[in-house]
Design a protein around this motif. Structure first.
Motif, mmCIF file in Angstrom:
data_model
loop_
_atom_site.group_PDB
_atom_site.id
_atom_site.type_symbol
_atom_site.label_atom_id
_atom_site.label_comp_id
_atom_site.label_asym_id
_atom_site.label_seq_id
_atom_site.Cartn_x
_atom_site.Cartn_y
_atom_site.Cartn_z
ATOM 1 N N SER A 78 -0.498 9.066 3.263
ATOM 2 C CA SER A 78 0.453 8.553 1.704
ATOM 3 C C SER A 78 1.915 8.701 2.175
ATOM 4 C CB SER A 78 0.113 9.632 0.492
ATOM 5 O OG SER A 78 -1.380 9.846 0.064
ATOM 6 N N LYS A 79 2.600 9.762 2.769
ATOM 7 C CA LYS A 79 3.585 9.911 3.116
ATOM 8 C C LYS A 79 4.170 9.161 4.051
ATOM 9 C CE LYS A 79 4.046 11.716 -1.181
ATOM 10 N NZ LYS A 79 4.272 11.287 -2.319
ATOM 11 N N MET A 123 2.802 2.045 -2.386
ATOM 12 C CA MET A 123 2.338 2.122 -3.478
ATOM 13 C C MET A 123 1.606 3.110 -3.939
ATOM 14 S SD MET A 123 5.034 -0.390 -5.584
ATOM 15 C CE MET A 123 4.221 -2.055 -4.108
ATOM 16 N N PRO A 162 3.650 0.862 5.436
ATOM 17 C CA PRO A 162 3.180 1.118 6.370
ATOM 18 C C PRO A 162 3.605 0.463 7.567
ATOM 19 C CG PRO A 162 2.139 -0.460 4.726
ATOM 20 C CD PRO A 162 2.994 -0.298 4.381
ATOM 21 N N GLY A 217 3.045 6.109 4.540
ATOM 22 C CA GLY A 217 3.428 5.112 3.766
ATOM 23 C C GLY A 217 1.883 4.288 3.665
ATOM 24 N N MET A 218 1.014 4.916 3.285
ATOM 25 C CA MET A 218 -0.043 4.690 2.006
ATOM 26 C C MET A 218 -0.795 5.416 1.331
ATOM 27 S SD MET A 218 -2.068 3.847 6.455
ATOM 28 C CE MET A 218 -3.540 2.892 4.776
ATOM 29 N N ALA A 219 -0.312 5.589 0.113
ATOM 30 C CA ALA A 219 0.023 6.109 -0.566
ATOM 31 C C ALA A 219 -1.296 5.550 -1.324
ATOM 32 C CB ALA A 219 1.034 6.788 -1.808
ATOM 33 N N GLY A 220 -1.444 4.245 -1.747
ATOM 34 C CA GLY A 220 -2.352 3.273 -2.432
ATOM 35 C C GLY A 220 -3.716 3.496 -2.011
ATOM 36 N N ALA A 221 -3.121 3.676 -0.197
ATOM 37 C CA ALA A 221 -4.221 3.635 0.312
ATOM 38 C C ALA A 221 -5.752 4.487 -0.012
ATOM 39 C CB ALA A 221 -4.512 3.340 1.620
ATOM 40 N N ARG A 222 -5.226 5.938 -0.514
ATOM 41 C CA ARG A 222 -5.795 6.728 -0.628
ATOM 42 C C ARG A 222 -6.516 7.275 0.544
ATOM 43 N NH1 ARG A 222 -4.538 9.757 -4.171
ATOM 44 N NH2 ARG A 222 -3.085 9.274 -2.716
ATOM 45 N N ALA A 261 0.920 -1.128 0.209
ATOM 46 C CA ALA A 261 0.109 -0.144 -0.196
ATOM 47 C C ALA A 261 1.087 1.630 0.344
ATOM 48 C CB ALA A 261 -1.197 -0.119 1.441
ATOM 49 N N GLU A 284 6.830 7.934 -2.754
ATOM 50 C CA GLU A 284 6.960 6.595 -1.725
ATOM 51 C C GLU A 284 7.098 6.437 -0.971
ATOM 52 O OE1 GLU A 284 3.994 5.332 -5.347
ATOM 53 O OE2 GLU A 284 6.327 4.579 -5.286
ATOM 54 N N ASN A 285 6.730 6.263 -0.098
ATOM 55 C CA ASN A 285 7.618 5.765 1.243
ATOM 56 C C ASN A 285 7.830 4.211 0.876
ATOM 57 O OD1 ASN A 285 8.729 5.187 4.274
ATOM 58 N ND2 ASN A 285 7.099 6.287 5.471
#
Lengths: 370, 370
Positions: free
Chosen positions: B224-225, A65, B48, B228-233, A63, B43-44
């Motif tokens: 997101s940063k 990414m 997460p 660590g959850m950029a893809g979770a929105r 997640a 992205e981190n």
């Protein structure tokens, strides 16, 4: 320093701060206790495939990414599944999200939009949100009325006309020939929004053949209903490539949840599970009908994962039954418009949830009659 | 039957079908092979928290339910975390999604918006998408220029003025006093959009005190940063309650992914993990600086999870270095505007990803110089 510095647009300023639906969690917080059966939002209580759950769990660690903004893998899998080109498929944040984008692309202040009185409120919410003017036609015999919709669209010069097939909130449907006649009658300059959110539950012969050369229609599909993934927010639209490409002008390119993308891909691959769920839902519809009959009520035929139960009197009575069911810890909803609001709408849940319905309906009816 | 029946609004018709950023997956498909290090989108890569992954895996089975449209639990947890009222917090589909809603609320055709030349393109994309007119001021010494932004906003009668603190793409930042002076100078009728996407990485004293009585500013935060959850929105905005409530006029109420809601709640609770990630990112920034120095380059100080590496010549040279790094399987990006585009931007990845950077940078520089 209390007045906000933000100057809303005149349109935004004119809109109410509203919500198309009150969520069950909101009701639970107000009630101070949880529902025993969650059968009000046509969620699929049979849930997603175990393979979907595994794919989403697997994707959770990734997640960090962003999701692929092109939704490449999912669009290509859908293209293979439907036998159409990937350029004719838009993946978006549920049908709700895609309807918002579509209305934004096409509707400005004063533009006309046609729908049925009592049809999907979230579509109407988007139309109002972009300043569109909604014109409605009534249901006919608890079915949406394709001829009346087209006639009204022609009369008012509508830019969009909406129909759901099968219909929500009634569960009724038209066969493919009827819908194809509707498509063929769409007036030039008008686009038919054919919402097929429940199509996987419908009998063969309900969906017209997909024809992505046809500029007159855009079709909405979703993983929220038959695939049991409402909370994942994955819908898709099928249409002419030129129209589908236009969404790139405005969509939130990085808006898709990466975990949901993985889940939808796995769901599409597990067609045997889908078939099992569709069979389970058919059984649940029959059970709801039996429970209604046991209580002297009738139901409407349904091609969806819910059943409209005709409470046999007027809206006031149906509302009283609904309130009693809610008081007995069942989350349920009912249609908005007369005379459809003589019914209550029960999602086709699992056997133990329908046991709750069977147990509380007699009490709810007795209390409503008292 | 080739021309679409859909009649786009004049505004939509005028917009290009574009994307603010090309995703790494798109590049991988074009290249025909995967990147070895994904360090281009900030992205981190530390990912997460294990507790977040567990919470999202646990929530996957409940994906058949829509997410709570009020985001009640998350808003209340954020309110506790920040010591502010839940009514002053909007949860939305990432900062990108919230920026889209904000621009829609405030900007109509011809309305003025001020930002820095080379600042966040997705904000500009939304402004253009609603017909706004963007006015820009240059960076000053690789920092956004609060005084110039306010002066320009005052001059043109802007309805929105945008600043990111810390800044993306440069990583530079202003202290809280400077930003508070900027807030205090916002002209009446203008709203400051203070994008604090990277704030958790910044030193103490970078964020002004949260004051949700202040009508002059709305602040953007994200999972997101640092989380660590950029893809979770999952993003959120903090502002005056009256402004926050206005988003209910237009937002996609059922738009949040239920799995992501659960993940964000777990992330917020695991502050020790956040602290560890912030420390790891600081180490990674130092490592990037060392690698740059080892190659005769300098870096800009950064309060984010990326570092702008000054390639020491012009944009053409930096672009050549970038292309060489990409050819060597590193996904990286660079600033858009002159003279910031003398730099390349490297996300603060894990040690093994920075090993890749250390290995390929000398070759990339040699090739670019040749």
């Amino acid at each position: 320093m209390t007045k906000t510095y933000a100057r809303l647009t005149p349109l935004a300023d004119s809109l109410p701060s509203t919500v198309p639906f009150v969520g069950p969690e909101t009701q639970e917080r107000a009630r101070g206790r949880a529902f025993a059966a969650r059968l009000g939002a046509n969620e699929n209580t049979f849930g997603p495939s175990p393979k979907v759950i595994a794919a989403m769990s697997e994707a959770a660690g990734g997640a960090w990414m962003y999701g692929d903004p092109e939704n490449f893998d999912l669009r290509h899998a859908l293209a293979d599944h439907h036998g159409i080109a990937p350029e004719t498929i838009l993946v978006g944040e549920g049908i709700d999200g895609i309807l918002g984008y579509l209305v934004r692309l096409i509707i400005g202040p004063g533009d006309k939009v046609v729908t049925s009185q009592g049809a999907y409120p979230t579509f109407n919410y988007h139309v109002a949100g972009f300043g569109g003017v909604l014109e409605t036609v009534p249901y006919q015999d608890d079915h949406e009325d394709p001829e009346a919709l087209i006639a009204k669209a022609t009369e008012v010069g509508a830019k969009l006309v909406y129909i759901a097939n099968p219909d929500n909130p009634m569960g009724t449907w038209h066969d493919a020939e009827t819908i194809q006649r509707m498509i063929d009658a769409v007036p030039e300059g008008c686009l038919l929004v054919l919402d097929e959110a429940y199509i996987e539950f419908a009998p063969e012969g309900t969906a017209p053949t997909l024809n992505t050369d046809d500029p007159r229609v855009i079709r909405m599909r979703t993983f929220s209903k038959a695939y049991g993934m409402a909370g994942a927010r994955v819908g898709y639209a099928i249409g002419q490539a030129e129209l589908i490409t236009a969404f790139n002008k405005i969509r939130n390119h990085f808006g898709m949840c990466r975990i949901s993308q993985a889940g939808a891909l796995a769901a599409l691959k597990d067609q045997p599970y889908l078939a099992q769920v569709v069979a389970n839902v058919a059984d649940a519809r029959a059970r709801i009908d039996q429970i209604a009959q046991d209580n002297g009520l009738t139901t409407l035929p349904s091609a969806t994962n819910f059943v409209a139960v005709d409470c046999g009197r007027d809206a006031e009575f149906a509302k009283a039954v609904l309130d009693q069911l809610i008081a007995q810890d069942m989350f349920v909803r009912m249609p908005f418009a007369t005379p459809q609001n003589r019914c209550i709408r029960i999602s086709a849940g699992q056997p133990e949830e329908l046991d709750v319905f069977a147990a509380v309906l007699p009490k709810a009816l007795a209390a409503a009659r008292a």
